[in-house]
Write a protein that holds these residues in place. Sequence first.
Motif, mmCIF file in Angstrom:
data_model
loop_
_atom_site.group_PDB
_atom_site.id
_atom_site.type_symbol
_atom_site.label_atom_id
_atom_site.label_comp_id
_atom_site.label_asym_id
_atom_site.label_seq_id
_atom_site.Cartn_x
_atom_site.Cartn_y
_atom_site.Cartn_z
ATOM 1 N N LEU A 57 0.831 -1.205 0.000
ATOM 2 C CA LEU A 57 0.000 0.000 0.000
ATOM 3 C C LEU A 57 0.869 1.261 0.000
ATOM 4 N N LEU A 58 1.866 1.285 0.870
ATOM 5 C CA LEU A 58 2.754 2.444 0.954
ATOM 6 C C LEU A 58 3.595 2.604 -0.314
ATOM 7 N N ALA A 59 4.028 1.500 -0.887
ATOM 8 C CA ALA A 59 4.805 1.564 -2.128
ATOM 9 C C ALA A 59 3.952 2.117 -3.269
ATOM 10 N N ALA A 60 2.718 1.645 -3.367
ATOM 11 C CA ALA A 60 1.819 2.119 -4.423
ATOM 12 C C ALA A 60 1.513 3.600 -4.274
ATOM 13 N N ALA A 61 1.467 4.077 -3.042
ATOM 14 C CA ALA A 61 1.172 5.488 -2.787
ATOM 15 C C ALA A 61 2.418 6.370 -2.925
ATOM 16 N N GLY A 62 3.575 5.757 -3.125
ATOM 17 C CA GLY A 62 4.814 6.521 -3.241
ATOM 18 C C GLY A 62 5.389 6.961 -1.910
ATOM 19 N N SER A 63 4.849 6.438 -0.833
ATOM 20 C CA SER A 63 5.259 6.885 0.499
ATOM 21 C C SER A 63 6.583 6.300 0.968
ATOM 22 N N LEU A 64 6.956 5.137 0.461
ATOM 23 C CA LEU A 64 8.220 4.543 0.903
ATOM 24 C C LEU A 64 9.393 5.428 0.526
ATOM 25 N N ALA A 65 9.388 5.918 -0.685
ATOM 26 C CA ALA A 65 10.481 6.779 -1.134
ATOM 27 C C ALA A 65 10.444 8.128 -0.422
ATOM 28 N N ALA A 66 9.249 8.653 -0.221
ATOM 29 C CA ALA A 66 9.104 9.977 0.380
ATOM 30 C C ALA A 66 9.430 10.000 1.874
ATOM 31 N N ALA A 67 9.044 8.971 2.602
ATOM 32 C CA ALA A 67 9.205 8.979 4.057
ATOM 33 C C ALA A 67 10.582 8.523 4.514
ATOM 34 N N GLY A 68 11.300 7.839 3.657
ATOM 35 C CA GLY A 68 12.647 7.403 4.006
ATOM 36 C C GLY A 68 12.698 6.502 5.218
ATOM 37 N N GLY A 69 13.656 6.758 6.106
ATOM 38 C CA GLY A 69 13.930 5.908 7.247
ATOM 39 C C GLY A 69 12.798 5.770 8.232
ATOM 40 N N ALA A 70 11.911 6.769 8.304
ATOM 41 C CA ALA A 70 10.807 6.703 9.257
ATOM 42 C C ALA A 70 9.940 5.472 9.013
ATOM 43 N N LEU A 71 9.778 5.081 7.766
ATOM 44 C CA LEU A 71 9.022 3.882 7.428
ATOM 45 C C LEU A 71 9.930 2.689 7.172
ATOM 46 N N ILE A 72 11.010 2.922 6.436
ATOM 47 C CA ILE A 72 11.880 1.821 6.005
ATOM 48 C C ILE A 72 12.517 1.104 7.194
ATOM 49 N N GLY A 73 13.000 1.852 8.176
ATOM 50 C CA GLY A 73 13.650 1.237 9.329
ATOM 51 C C GLY A 73 12.750 0.247 10.058
ATOM 52 N N PRO A 74 11.553 0.671 10.485
ATOM 53 C CA PRO A 74 10.655 -0.266 11.163
ATOM 54 C C PRO A 74 10.217 -1.435 10.273
ATOM 55 N N LEU A 75 10.010 -1.163 8.993
ATOM 56 C CA LEU A 75 9.631 -2.256 8.083
ATOM 57 C C LEU A 75 10.731 -3.303 8.019
ATOM 58 N N HIS A 76 11.986 -2.860 7.910
ATOM 59 C CA HIS A 76 13.121 -3.791 7.895
ATOM 60 C C HIS A 76 13.205 -4.578 9.202
ATOM 61 N N THR A 77 13.062 -3.890 10.312
ATOM 62 C CA THR A 77 13.149 -4.552 11.622
ATOM 63 C C THR A 77 12.073 -5.617 11.759
ATOM 64 N N LEU A 78 10.852 -5.278 11.408
ATOM 65 C CA LEU A 78 9.759 -6.234 11.523
ATOM 66 C C LEU A 78 9.922 -7.400 10.558
ATOM 67 N N ALA A 79 10.369 -7.127 9.348
ATOM 68 C CA ALA A 79 10.606 -8.210 8.385
ATOM 69 C C ALA A 79 11.691 -9.151 8.914
ATOM 70 N N GLY A 80 12.717 -8.599 9.532
ATOM 71 C CA GLY A 80 13.760 -9.421 10.134
ATOM 72 C C GLY A 80 13.227 -10.260 11.280
ATOM 73 N N TRP A 81 12.363 -9.692 12.111
ATOM 74 C CA TRP A 81 11.751 -10.410 13.227
ATOM 75 C C TRP A 81 10.924 -11.585 12.713
ATOM 76 N N LEU A 82 10.314 -11.414 11.554
ATOM 77 C CA LEU A 82 9.483 -12.462 10.980
ATOM 78 C C LEU A 82 10.295 -13.599 10.365
ATOM 79 N N GLY A 83 11.581 -13.398 10.175
ATOM 80 C CA GLY A 83 12.418 -14.437 9.569
ATOM 81 C C GLY A 83 12.010 -14.675 8.124
ATOM 82 N N ALA A 84 11.857 -15.941 7.757
ATOM 83 C CA ALA A 84 11.522 -16.294 6.374
ATOM 84 C C ALA A 84 10.193 -15.684 5.937
ATOM 85 N N LEU A 85 9.261 -15.499 6.868
ATOM 86 C CA LEU A 85 7.974 -14.893 6.528
ATOM 87 C C LEU A 85 8.124 -13.435 6.108
#
Length: 97
Positions: A57-85
């Motif tokens: 949803l955020l990628a389609a809205a163009g928000s990932l590029a615009a918000a930078g680390g505020a979104l990317i950092g937590p997304l990376h952390t959570l994806a890492g917590w999920l492991g293979a998922l």
Amino acid sequence: MARRAARDLRQAVAATGLDRTTATEARARAEEIETGVNARRPDRARVARALEQLTRLLAAAGSLAAAGGALIGPLHTLAGWLGALGGPVLGLLPLPG
């Protein structure tokens, strides 16, 4: 770390300038993620689905590029917590600078 990332993600989504419909959906997914992470027995598959939906949803809205680390950092952390998922989410994120 996952709980903090979920809280940070919810706050970053709230601060992102999305249109009303997209913002409503994004907030719902962010709340679902935070609730899932904070559960006594987290359902990682459910969190992974909500995280992928939010990321798309955020990628389609163009928000990932615009918000930078505020979104990317937590997304990376959570994806890492999920492991293979979390793999599909990592594939949607921009490569680190």
